[in-house]
Design an enzyme around this catalytic site. Structure first.
Site, short mmCIF file in Angstrom:
data_model
loop_
_atom_site.label_atom_id
_atom_site.label_comp_id
_atom_site.label_asym_id
_atom_site.label_seq_id
_atom_site.Cartn_x
_atom_site.Cartn_y
_atom_site.Cartn_z
N TYR A 1 76.20 68.13 26.42
CA TYR A 1 76.51 67.69 27.82
C TYR A 1 78.20 67.48 27.55
O TYR A 1 78.87 68.34 28.63
CB TYR A 1 75.91 66.68 28.39
CG TYR A 1 76.62 65.89 29.65
CD1 TYR A 1 76.52 66.68 30.77
CD2 TYR A 1 77.47 64.88 29.62
CE1 TYR A 1 77.10 66.19 32.08
CE2 TYR A 1 78.23 64.50 30.58
CZ TYR A 1 77.91 65.25 32.16
OH TYR A 1 78.39 64.72 33.22
N1 LIG Z 1 76.45 61.13 39.30
C1 LIG Z 1 77.44 60.54 38.57
O1 LIG Z 1 77.56 59.34 38.58
C2 LIG Z 1 78.37 61.53 37.57
C3 LIG Z 1 79.14 60.93 36.62
C4 LIG Z 1 79.90 61.78 36.10
C5 LIG Z 1 79.90 63.28 36.26
N2 LIG Z 1 79.11 63.72 37.18
C6 LIG Z 1 79.32 65.45 37.68
O2 LIG Z 1 79.19 65.31 39.12
C7 LIG Z 1 78.47 66.36 39.70
C8 LIG Z 1 77.37 66.05 40.66
O3 LIG Z 1 76.82 64.87 39.89
P1 LIG Z 1 75.11 64.49 40.46
O4 LIG Z 1 74.63 63.35 39.73
O5 LIG Z 1 74.87 64.47 41.70
O6 LIG Z 1 74.64 65.92 39.57
P2 LIG Z 1 72.95 66.05 39.16
O7 LIG Z 1 72.02 65.33 40.30
O8 LIG Z 1 72.63 65.74 37.72
O9 LIG Z 1 73.04 67.50 39.33
C9 LIG Z 1 73.10 68.32 40.45
C10 LIG Z 1 72.33 69.39 40.82
O10 LIG Z 1 72.37 70.22 39.61
C11 LIG Z 1 71.31 71.40 39.80
N3 LIG Z 1 71.17 71.96 38.67
C12 LIG Z 1 70.62 71.34 37.43
N4 LIG Z 1 70.08 72.44 36.65
C13 LIG Z 1 70.20 73.56 37.18
C14 LIG Z 1 70.07 74.91 37.02
N5 LIG Z 1 69.55 75.27 35.74
N6 LIG Z 1 70.39 76.02 37.96
C15 LIG Z 1 70.78 75.64 39.25
N7 LIG Z 1 70.95 74.24 39.48
C16 LIG Z 1 70.95 73.36 38.47
C17 LIG Z 1 70.23 70.58 40.51
O11 LIG Z 1 69.67 71.17 41.67
P3 LIG Z 1 68.20 71.04 42.36
O12 LIG Z 1 68.00 69.75 42.63
O13 LIG Z 1 68.26 71.85 43.40
O14 LIG Z 1 67.36 71.70 41.27
C18 LIG Z 1 70.71 69.01 40.77
O15 LIG Z 1 70.28 68.42 42.07
C19 LIG Z 1 77.97 66.92 38.30
O16 LIG Z 1 78.61 68.13 37.87
C20 LIG Z 1 77.86 66.01 37.40
O17 LIG Z 1 77.97 66.01 36.03
C21 LIG Z 1 78.43 62.87 38.00
#
Ligand SMILES: NC(=O)c1ccc[n+]([C@@H]2O[C@H](COP(=O)([O-])OP(=O)(O)OC[C@H]3O[C@@H](n4cnc5c(N)ncnc54)[C@H](OP(=O)(O)O)[C@@H]3O)[C@@H](O)[C@H]2O)c1
Length: 246
Positions: free
Chosen positions: A152
């Site tokens: 990751y």
């Molecule tokens: N949440 C945090 O605190 C945090 C911290 C650091 C960085 N980030 C970054 O910010 C962004 C949003 O965070 P998040 O926590 O909301 O992300 P997340 O819930 O981990 O993932 C977002 C979406 O990615 C989609 N996804 C995963 N694998 C996939 C695949 N093979 N093909 C197509 N779609 C796929 C999923 O869609 P479906 O549900 O439709 O399958 C999921 O809902 C991400 O890039 C994450 O790395 C977040």
């Protein structure tokens, strides 16, 4: 760029952070292409809500680990809406694994979803724009400054590199930036009973003493879309976590 009547594709927009970003863009008058993989229910409800409010939106399914499906996404959006001005590469794999736990399959899926798909989407969008203005924002992680999760972490660092290379390659028409998040939402895998404890632990390691909100992330993204003189930049929305000594 003024978002009014622009077309924005947000990947992973059915739920969580991507959904809030897409909502903010819809509120600012953009037509929204809601990409999802498994969250069809969330995507459908969201599209219905935008349309009921007088906006324009549609949903597009693609497994971004699958190159063929990733390559069909931009043409599908352009066919539906006639253009694409804003791309938010938000969809992501998240694996809390260090080197010894990382299989070849883990490596492949992290690189495919977190780097290759944003590359394929960005290149297809640039070809479509053909010199017209555009915006690309890539969602990464402050932890690339302090490696913790192996595949990751490498994939998000590579997405940062992709951001700068795209910014150079697509200037002056398209601005490409990176928004590196700290603790915003807990991973979905966390057991609900442990959420409170984990939130407190993360807040205690954050100089600004709390988790961030998806709405704060969306505001930063709006600013990067509205201002046209920033490209190849990384904005940390991490409450100062990268400065923390713990
Ligand atoms: N949440 C945090 O605190 C945090 C911290 C650091 C960085 N980030 C970054 O910010 C962004 C949003 O965070 P998040 O926590 O909301 O992300 P997340 O819930 O981990 O993932 C977002 C979406 O990615 C989609 N996804 C995963 N694998 C996939 C695949 N093979 N093909 C197509 N779609 C796929 C999923 O869609 P479906 O549900 O439709 O399958 C999921 O809902 C991400 O890039 C994450 O790395 C977040």
């Amino acid at each position: 760029m003024n978002t009014q009547n622009k077309v924005a594709l947000v990947t992973g927009a059915g739920v969580r952070v991507g959904n809030v970003i897409a909502r903010r863009l819809a509120d600012a008058g953009a037509t929204i292409a809601v990409h999802y993989r498994n969250s069809g229910e969330g995507a459908q409800a969201f599209v219905a809500e935008i349309i009921a409010g007088g906006g324009q939106a549609d949903m597009f399914q693609a497994d971004l680990a699958n190159r063929e499906q990733a390559e069909k996404l931009i043409p599908a959006v352009v066919e539906k809406f006639g253009s694409l001005d804003i791309l938010i590469n938000n969809a992501s794999v998240f694996q809390d694994r260090w080197l010894e736990e990382t299989s070849n399959a883990d490596w492949d899926v992290n690189l495919a979803v977190n780097v290759t798909a944003p590359f394929l989407l960005s290149r297809a969008m640039a070809e479509h724009l053909n010199g017209k203005p555009g915006k690309i924002i890539n969602l990464t992680d402050w932890k690339t400054t302090r490696p913790k999760r192996f595949a990751y972490g490498v994939s998000k660092a590579a997405l940062g590199g992709l951001t700068r290379s795209l910014a150079a390659a697509l200037a002056p028409a398209v601005q490409v930036n990176e928004v590196a998040l700290g603790a915003i939402l807990l991973p979905v895998t966390a057991a609900p009973e442990e959420d409170e404890m984990l939130s407190q632990k993360l807040a205690s390691r954050t100089p600004l003493d709390r988790l961030g909100t998806p709405e704060e992330v969306a505001e930063v993204i709006m600013t990067l879309i509205e201002i046209d003189y920033i490209t190849g930049e990384t904005i940390y929305v991490d409450g100062g976590q990268r400065l923390s000594r713990t």
